[in-house]
Design an enzyme around this catalytic site. Structure first.
Site, PDB file in Angstrom:
ATOM      1  N   PRO A 125      96.461  93.652 -12.079  1.00 40.78           N
ATOM      2  CA  PRO A 125      95.630  92.863 -11.150  1.00 40.78           C
ATOM      3  C   PRO A 125      95.101  91.532 -11.664  1.00 40.78           C
ATOM      4  O   PRO A 125      93.900  91.341 -11.842  1.00 40.78           O
ATOM      5  CB  PRO A 125      94.499  93.832 -10.822  1.00 40.78           C
ATOM      6  CG  PRO A 125      94.366  94.666 -12.047  1.00 40.78           C
ATOM      7  CD  PRO A 125      95.766  94.827 -12.582  1.00 40.78           C
ATOM      8  N   CYS A 126      95.992  90.575 -11.846  1.00 44.21           N
ATOM      9  CA  CYS A 126      95.590  89.247 -12.284  1.00 44.21           C
ATOM     10  C   CYS A 126      94.744  88.527 -11.227  1.00 44.21           C
ATOM     11  O   CYS A 126      94.010  87.599 -11.556  1.00 44.21           O
ATOM     12  CB  CYS A 126      96.808  88.415 -12.673  1.00 44.21           C
ATOM     13  SG  CYS A 126      98.076  88.323 -11.403  1.00 44.21           S
ATOM     14  N   HIS A 127      94.819  88.988  -9.974  1.00 45.52           N
ATOM     15  CA  HIS A 127      94.015  88.373  -8.915  1.00 45.52           C
ATOM     16  C   HIS A 127      92.517  88.636  -9.110  1.00 45.52           C
ATOM     17  O   HIS A 127      91.690  87.959  -8.519  1.00 45.52           O
ATOM     18  CB  HIS A 127      94.463  88.872  -7.531  1.00 45.52           C
ATOM     19  CG  HIS A 127      94.274  90.333  -7.312  1.00 45.52           C
ATOM     20  ND1 HIS A 127      95.148  91.272  -7.834  1.00 45.52           N
ATOM     21  CD2 HIS A 127      93.318  91.020  -6.653  1.00 45.52           C
ATOM     22  CE1 HIS A 127      94.733  92.486  -7.481  1.00 45.52           C
ATOM     23  NE2 HIS A 127      93.628  92.359  -6.765  1.00 45.52           N
TER      24      HIS A 127
END
Length: 159
Positions: A125-127
């Site tokens: 989950p880089c977001h």
């Protein structure tokens, strides 16, 4: 090497995998081009578990993913991507937090670069990484998509 497409509420997703696991997940209409190498074979059946978990995520029933992953990257990138996976759904962290988490507080810019190179969006989950001031920062899928994903998860951020 295999690939499959997945229709999400936020647009079409392209997923690739090898024998070890998922090697990429890209939103097709994002800033980063979703390209399938010619040697890859479309095999949706290989991705049944990934499709199920993505459906559960988009229905609000799944908050983390449990799929075998096979992202290719440097040891530093791998550390950053592992740290990303510790950020709970609905929460955000800063690049500085990630840098401290991996034991290199001065590597904030390098963490940003590694975050941007994450080939397995959403599952890794880089977001969930935003600026220290709470504002959205870059995302391969575009800032509008990043905002939608964070709103879907109920995360707090500054538009």
């Amino acid at each position: 090497m295999f690939y499959s497409r997945f229709s999400s509420p936020f647009g079409e997703i392209l997923i690739t995998a090898n024998e070890q696991g998922v090697s990429s997940l890209t939103f097709v209409n994002g800033k980063k081009k979703a390209i399938v190498p010619e040697s890859y074979v479309e095999r949706p059946e290989v991705f049944s578990e990934a499709h199920q978990q993505l459906n559960e995520y988009f229905c609000g029933k799944r908050f983390s993913f449990s799929l075998p992953l096979a992202a290719q990257g440097t040891p530093f990138q791998q550390k950053v991507w592992q740290a990303l996976q510790t950020i709970p759904c609905g929460q955000t962290r800063s690049y500085a937090w990630i840098a401290k988490e991996i034991g290199n507080a001065k590597a904030v810019r390098a963490v940003g670069t590694a975050n941007g190179a994450n080939p397995i969006a959403l599952i890794v989950p880089c977001h969930r990484v935003i600026g220290a001031d709470g504002k959205l920062t870059g995302y391969a899928g575009g800032l509008a998509l990043k905002a939608k994903l964070l709103m879907h998860e109920g995360a707090n951020f500054k538009p």
